[in-house]
Scaffold this active site. Structure first.
Site, PDB file in Angstrom:
ATOM      1  N   CYS A 223       0.863  -1.191   0.000  1.00  0.00           N
ATOM      2  CA  CYS A 223       0.000   0.000   0.000  1.00  0.00           C
ATOM      3  C   CYS A 223       0.904   1.248   0.000  1.00  0.00           C
ATOM      4  O   CYS A 223       1.748   1.391  -0.868  1.00  0.00           O
ATOM      5  CB  CYS A 223      -0.948  -0.087   1.193  1.00  0.00           C
ATOM      6  SG  CYS A 223      -2.209   1.187   1.321  1.00  0.00           S
TER       7      CYS A 223
ATOM      8  N   ASP B 286      -8.424  -3.313  -8.270  1.00  0.00           N
ATOM      9  CA  ASP B 286      -8.117  -2.372  -7.192  1.00  0.00           C
ATOM     10  C   ASP B 286      -8.909  -1.085  -7.394  1.00  0.00           C
ATOM     11  O   ASP B 286      -8.699  -0.366  -8.371  1.00  0.00           O
ATOM     12  CB  ASP B 286      -6.611  -2.082  -7.187  1.00  0.00           C
ATOM     13  CG  ASP B 286      -6.149  -1.353  -5.939  1.00  0.00           C
ATOM     14  OD1 ASP B 286      -6.933  -0.575  -5.374  1.00  0.00           O
ATOM     15  OD2 ASP B 286      -4.989  -1.558  -5.550  1.00  0.00           O
TER      16      ASP B 286
ATOM     17  N   HIS C  25      -7.351  -4.359  -4.036  1.00  0.00           N
ATOM     18  CA  HIS C  25      -6.324  -3.774  -3.192  1.00  0.00           C
ATOM     19  C   HIS C  25      -6.163  -4.636  -1.940  1.00  0.00           C
ATOM     20  O   HIS C  25      -7.111  -5.211  -1.439  1.00  0.00           O
ATOM     21  CB  HIS C  25      -6.743  -2.355  -2.798  1.00  0.00           C
ATOM     22  CG  HIS C  25      -5.635  -1.544  -2.204  1.00  0.00           C
ATOM     23  ND1 HIS C  25      -4.669  -0.952  -2.959  1.00  0.00           N
ATOM     24  CD2 HIS C  25      -5.349  -1.236  -0.908  1.00  0.00           C
ATOM     25  CE1 HIS C  25      -3.825  -0.292  -2.182  1.00  0.00           C
ATOM     26  NE2 HIS C  25      -4.219  -0.457  -0.926  1.00  0.00           N
TER      27      HIS C  25
END
Length: 222
Positions: free
Chosen positions: A117, A162, A189
């Site tokens: 991330c 995502d 994600h």
């Protein structure tokens, strides 16, 4: 799992969580956290993905510079809190903490970085600014730094579904750095978050296999 204190070149001090392998380590892997701090997921990555694979694994607690022991679960409120912390922290300080982890924990070992991330972008910058082999998972803040050229081997992982990183952005990253392996998975994600709804087992397994092959190739003892 043990904790140690890191002291960076700018005087900043943070804790680092360390997981050690059985036997002599193949190298040192620094894990760059998500916006949720060094939480249960990051500690699982340390122990179950990298130490188990034979690496000395270390995760600096970047948020200690602003809010000691800040680690969160996954709610809208904690997401907003984590984003606010990374906006305040910036990117230079985490890179200094990575260098401190390399020098103070991984001393004498070949060292690489893997990040998730926000930490995926930190990992990208570890390759462009620190010259460390790095792997970034779904680094949503990478696009503004595409003008920076990798100074070490780099690999990137993204999820096709995502909602935070459009495929147009992934294609732009890949086109800008055609020599960087940029893998896309049928996932969203956070697909490496074990135990979380975003977890996608097949994608996580394949990405880990590729990442470990990358480190085996690029983290070599002199």
């Amino acid at each position: 799992m043990q904790t140690v204190k890191l002291e960076a070149i700018d005087g900043g001090a943070v804790r680092a969580f360390v997981a050690r392998p059985q036997g002599e380590p193949k190298g040192c892997v620094v894990v760059a956290q998500e916006i949720f701090g060094v939480n249960d997921h990051v500690r699982w990555v340390l122990a179950e993905q990298y130490a188990k694979a034979g690496y000395l694994a270390v995760a600096p607690a970047f948020f200690d510079r602003l809010e000691p022991d800040a680690q969160f679960g996954y709610t809208p409120e904690t997401t907003a809190r984590g984003r606010a912390l990374v906006d305040r922290l910036g990117l230079d300080a985490p890179l200094r903490d990575i260098r401190a982890a390399q020098q103070q924990v991984g001393r004498g070992l070949p060292c690489g970085v893997v990040g998730f991330c926000w930490g995926g972008t930190v990992a990208y910058l570890a390759a462009t600014r620190l010259g460390l082999p790095a792997v970034g998972y779904y680094g949503g803040r990478t696009a503004p730094y595409l003008h920076e050229r990798p100074q070490a081997p780099l690999m990137l992982h993204f999820g096709e579904h995502d909602a935070l990183i459009p495929m147009d952005t992934v294609k732009r990253i890949s086109a800008t750095h055609p020599d960087v392996p940029c893998h896309v998975y049928p996932a969203g994600h956070g697909f490496n978050r074990s135990g979380h709804p975003d977890w996608h087992e097949d994608s996580a397994r394949t990405a880990l296999e590729r990442t470990l092959a990358f480190f085996l190739q690029h983290l070599r003892h002199d």
